[in-house]
Design a protein around this motif. Structure first.
Motif, PDB file in Angstrom:
ATOM      1  N   TYR A 242      41.439  33.002  25.733  1.00 53.52           N
ATOM      2  CA  TYR A 242      41.185  34.376  26.138  1.00 53.52           C
ATOM      3  C   TYR A 242      42.153  34.764  27.246  1.00 53.52           C
ATOM      4  O   TYR A 242      42.719  33.915  27.944  1.00 53.52           O
ATOM      5  CB  TYR A 242      39.737  34.565  26.588  1.00 53.52           C
ATOM      6  CG  TYR A 242      39.383  33.926  27.915  1.00 53.52           C
ATOM      7  CD1 TYR A 242      39.491  34.639  29.116  1.00 53.52           C
ATOM      8  CD2 TYR A 242      38.901  32.627  27.974  1.00 53.52           C
ATOM      9  CE1 TYR A 242      39.161  34.058  30.329  1.00 53.52           C
ATOM     10  CE2 TYR A 242      38.558  32.034  29.176  1.00 53.52           C
ATOM     11  CZ  TYR A 242      38.699  32.757  30.353  1.00 53.52           C
ATOM     12  OH  TYR A 242      38.364  32.173  31.548  1.00 53.52           O
ATOM     13  N   TYR A 243      42.346  36.079  27.394  1.00 50.03           N
ATOM     14  CA  TYR A 243      43.330  36.606  28.328  1.00 50.03           C
ATOM     15  C   TYR A 243      42.662  37.631  29.225  1.00 50.03           C
ATOM     16  O   TYR A 243      42.072  38.594  28.742  1.00 50.03           O
ATOM     17  CB  TYR A 243      44.510  37.224  27.553  1.00 50.03           C
ATOM     18  CG  TYR A 243      45.056  36.241  26.552  1.00 50.03           C
ATOM     19  CD1 TYR A 243      45.956  35.276  26.943  1.00 50.03           C
ATOM     20  CD2 TYR A 243      44.601  36.248  25.236  1.00 50.03           C
ATOM     21  CE1 TYR A 243      46.413  34.334  26.040  1.00 50.03           C
ATOM     22  CE2 TYR A 243      45.050  35.317  24.325  1.00 50.03           C
ATOM     23  CZ  TYR A 243      45.956  34.351  24.730  1.00 50.03           C
ATOM     24  OH  TYR A 243      46.392  33.410  23.838  1.00 50.03           O
ATOM     25  N   ASP A 244      42.760  37.368  30.527  1.00 47.30           N
ATOM     26  CA  ASP A 244      42.183  38.279  31.520  1.00 47.30           C
ATOM     27  C   ASP A 244      43.227  38.731  32.524  1.00 47.30           C
ATOM     28  O   ASP A 244      42.895  39.192  33.612  1.00 47.30           O
ATOM     29  CB  ASP A 244      41.005  37.616  32.242  1.00 47.30           C
ATOM     30  CG  ASP A 244      41.397  36.293  32.907  1.00 47.30           C
ATOM     31  OD1 ASP A 244      42.608  35.950  32.886  1.00 47.30           O
ATOM     32  OD2 ASP A 244      40.506  35.603  33.413  1.00 47.30           O
ATOM     33  N   THR A 245      44.502  38.602  32.134  1.00 45.96           N
ATOM     34  CA  THR A 245      45.613  39.001  32.999  1.00 45.96           C
ATOM     35  C   THR A 245      46.555  39.890  32.211  1.00 45.96           C
ATOM     36  O   THR A 245      46.895  39.584  31.063  1.00 45.96           O
ATOM     37  CB  THR A 245      46.381  37.766  33.501  1.00 45.96           C
ATOM     38  OG1 THR A 245      45.472  36.854  34.118  1.00 45.96           O
ATOM     39  CG2 THR A 245      47.467  38.170  34.498  1.00 45.96           C
TER      40      THR A 245
ATOM     41  N   SER B 202      47.940  46.814  27.843  1.00 42.48           N
ATOM     42  CA  SER B 202      48.943  45.914  28.401  1.00 42.48           C
ATOM     43  C   SER B 202      48.742  44.494  27.888  1.00 42.48           C
ATOM     44  O   SER B 202      49.694  43.828  27.493  1.00 42.48           O
ATOM     45  CB  SER B 202      48.868  45.936  29.930  1.00 42.48           C
ATOM     46  OG  SER B 202      49.737  44.968  30.480  1.00 42.48           O
ATOM     47  N   VAL B 203      47.493  44.040  27.885  1.00 40.27           N
ATOM     48  CA  VAL B 203      47.222  42.682  27.410  1.00 40.27           C
ATOM     49  C   VAL B 203      47.499  42.568  25.917  1.00 40.27           C
ATOM     50  O   VAL B 203      48.106  41.593  25.456  1.00 40.27           O
ATOM     51  CB  VAL B 203      45.764  42.287  27.724  1.00 40.27           C
ATOM     52  CG1 VAL B 203      45.439  40.925  27.106  1.00 40.27           C
ATOM     53  CG2 VAL B 203      45.546  42.232  29.221  1.00 40.27           C
TER      54      VAL B 203
ATOM     55  N   GLY C 112      50.915  40.888  35.383  1.00 42.17           N
ATOM     56  CA  GLY C 112      50.423  39.823  36.240  1.00 42.17           C
ATOM     57  C   GLY C 112      49.206  40.196  37.051  1.00 42.17           C
ATOM     58  O   GLY C 112      48.775  39.436  37.924  1.00 42.17           O
ATOM     59  N   THR C 113      48.608  41.367  36.777  1.00 37.14           N
ATOM     60  CA  THR C 113      47.405  41.781  37.487  1.00 37.14           C
ATOM     61  C   THR C 113      46.171  41.443  36.659  1.00 37.14           C
ATOM     62  O   THR C 113      46.255  41.179  35.460  1.00 37.14           O
ATOM     63  CB  THR C 113      47.430  43.299  37.756  1.00 37.14           C
ATOM     64  OG1 THR C 113      47.493  43.988  36.493  1.00 37.14           O
ATOM     65  CG2 THR C 113      48.656  43.680  38.585  1.00 37.14           C
ATOM     66  N   SER C 114      45.019  41.453  37.287  1.00 36.42           N
ATOM     67  CA  SER C 114      43.779  41.143  36.578  1.00 36.42           C
ATOM     68  C   SER C 114      43.442  42.261  35.597  1.00 36.42           C
ATOM     69  O   SER C 114      43.615  43.442  35.887  1.00 36.42           O
ATOM     70  CB  SER C 114      42.636  40.968  37.577  1.00 36.42           C
ATOM     71  OG  SER C 114      42.881  39.843  38.409  1.00 36.42           O
ATOM     72  N   LEU C 115      42.974  41.876  34.421  1.00 39.31           N
ATOM     73  CA  LEU C 115      42.561  42.836  33.401  1.00 39.31           C
ATOM     74  C   LEU C 115      41.324  43.590  33.878  1.00 39.31           C
ATOM     75  O   LEU C 115      40.343  42.983  34.305  1.00 39.31           O
ATOM     76  CB  LEU C 115      42.263  42.099  32.096  1.00 39.31           C
ATOM     77  CG  LEU C 115      41.712  42.919  30.931  1.00 39.31           C
ATOM     78  CD1 LEU C 115      42.681  44.024  30.537  1.00 39.31           C
ATOM     79  CD2 LEU C 115      41.434  42.005  29.740  1.00 39.31           C
TER      80      LEU C 115
END
Length: 542
Positions: free
Chosen positions: A464-467, A483-484, A471-474
């Motif tokens: 999973y992707y939370d960034t 963006s993600v 490079g900022t937090s989702l």
């Protein structure tokens, strides 16, 4: 000299602008004694009987030519054709057709004389009449002369027996009905004592219709012919013999259970609003008179794995083409995806199309634009063989949660309209954060204090992707989610942090390119949809 050259150029431009358009190759269809019967035996035909010596015919010729050119698309959409008979060259044919004057416009339906046009011979009057007649023909509602009988069986359109009446048909009529879906057939003999006892049990379809039960899936009524009891299946063409008790309730259960195996239910325009409002997600396959059998079989086989889980319908109703804003001339057929409560398609696929495209389209749209994750559909969403990318939003309860779901649904619609094409489908789902708090924290590190929150999950890789790509937090907003998704597509779903450390130059180049791409797409897709302001009701396939 310069002024003279300028004047010459202007004159040439004026001549070009006023020039007649190039010949598009259009020719009026001519019928003769040899091809008249065979041509008019199928479809709806408006035939002009004329004489080249007739002054009225010569005056009417430009109007007829313009109409024939403008109505070409109806051949595909409604089975409507226009043709001429030269009565000087085809005198015997015109005599047998009962022609008394010129020009005389006669309408033929499947080889039978239907009516004579008696209105004004203006473009608008005849055009309106053609549109009305061709729509009625395609919908199976064309009135023949003074009989005023609905021509459902001859057209093959629509649910064959929507009123649930007991119909008596011959062999040809039975073939048409079987071709439109499963039917329950009672083969009987009038002198048979058992047949007479069964008669009261045949009333249940009509009783259901009288009580307003019009959407029993696959219900076509009880049909009478000669032979033995059985339920043909429109996918396999096989019979399923009924061996149960001859009671209404037992026969009803048999019919409804068998009808559930049909991939697509035949509907008409009047059915659509209720369907679009009540089914969370659905597919609608629009056919017309030019649809290839191969395309129909492709759609059926592609939808078969979703049997009894996602509603699928089909129609050849011209009113659906018109009200869903399908361009003219229409494609040979088109598969539409809808997500309640909107009657605007969330996806369209015009045919011909490859099996890969059809299967991918169905995979992308098999769930609503935004689905609620539950224990019942967890495996379908998170463990699907489609290996989907799942955008999971965790929201609050109550009114605050309702607002957050609407925001996530808007982002999901924007992605469907213009997001990057993945090899995997992208599904947007939501959960109630407080109810799923333990699982969210353990699986994705989402705390209750962080609601609303969102992660992007690659179910194939169990990552999973939370960034974001910057490079900022989702966070729970469209730009961040886009963006993600764009970053995961650009970088083939590798871990952004790891890539930045190991390949800083590559990460920087990718960052700049991806930011430009997703900002452009976000502006295009999250902008106000002009169809939502009431000026447009569908997706136009221009």
């Amino acid at each position: 000299m310069r002024q003279l050259l300028h004047l010459i150029l202007l004159a040439v431009a004026a001549l070009v602008a006023s020039a007649e358009p190039e010949d598009d190759g259009f020719e009026l269809r001519q019928l003769t004694e040899d091809n008249f019967r065979s041509s008019t035996s199928q479809g709806l035909w408006l035939v002009e009987h004329f004489s080249p010596r007739c002054s009225h015919c010569r005056a009417f010729a430009p109007t007829w030519t313009e109409l024939a050119r403008d109505k070409q698309h109806l051949e595909r959409l409604s089975g409507f054709h226009m043709a001429q008979v030269n009565c000087i060259a085809q005198g015997d044919l015109c005599n047998s057709n009962g022609i008394k004057f010129y020009p005389q416009l006669m309408m033929y339906s499947d080889g039978q004389l239907l009516s004579q046009y008696t209105g004004d011979r203006t473009y608008n009057d005849i055009s309106t009449w053609i549109d009305e007649q061709s729509t009625l023909y395609a919908r199976g509602q064309l009135l023949a002369g003074d009989q005023h009988e609905e021509q459902v069986l001859s057209s093959g359109f629509g649910r064959p027996n929507p009123e649930g009446k007991v119909l008596e048909v011959d062999e040809a009529g039975l073939d048409v009905l079987i071709g439109n879906g499963p039917v329950l057939v009672d083969f009987f003999a009038p002198w048979c004592g058992h047949c007479k006892k069964l008669k009261p049990s045949r009333r249940w379809p009509q009783e259901q219709a009288e009580r307003g039960v019009s959407r029993l899936r696959g219900e076509q009524g009880v049909l009478q012919a000669t032979g033995g009891d059985g339920l043909p299946d429109d996918q396999t063409g096989v019979r399923k013999e009924y061996t149960g008790s001859r009671t209404a309730s037992a026969m009803k259960q048999f019919a409804l259970k068998s009808a559930e195996q049909t991939t697509m239910q035949l509907i008409k325009y009047e059915d659509f609003d209720e369907i679009a409002r009540t089914d969370e997600a659905l597919f609608l396959y629009l056919q017309n008179f030019d649809t290839a059998v191969e395309d129909l079989e492709l759609v059926k086989s592609a939808l078969e794995p979703l049997l009894n889980t996602v509603p699928a319908y089909t129609s050849s109703d011209p009113l659906l083409y018109r009200n869903l804003s399908i361009a003219n001339p229409p494609p040979t057929s088109v598969l539409l995806a809808f997500s309640a409560p909107s009657r605007t398609p969330v996806g369209t696929l015009a045919f011909p199309a490859s099996r890969e495209d059809v299967e991918r389209f169905i995979a992308v749209h098999r769930f609503p634009t935004l689905s609620q994750l539950s224990s019942g559909n967890y495996a379908d969403l998170m463990k699907s063989e489609n290996k989907a990318i799942v955008v999971l939003g965790a929201v609050h309860r109550g009114d605050e949660g309702d607002k957050e779901r609407r925001e996530l649904a808007a982002i999901a619609r924007a992605w469907k309209r213009g997001g990057r094409r993945f090899s995997q489908p992208v599904w947007f789902v939501w959960v109630e954060g407080e109810k799923w708090a333990s699982w969210l924290k353990q699986a994705y590190g989402i705390k209750k204090s962080a609601l609303p929150a969102v992660v992007v999950i690659d179910t194939e890789l169990s990552e999973y992707y939370d960034t974001t790509i910057e490079g900022t937090s989702l966070v729970f907003e469209g730009a961040s989610i886009f963006s993600v998704l764009e970053g995961s597509a650009t970088m083939t779903l590798i871990t952004l942090g790891q890539a930045s450390m190991e390949h800083p130059l590559l990460a920087l180049v990718t960052l700049v390119g991806a930011v430009a791409v997703f900002v452009f797409l976000l502006q295009r897709c999250l902008g106000r949809d002009p169809r939502e302001n009431g000026h447009h009701s569908g997706t136009r396939l221009d």
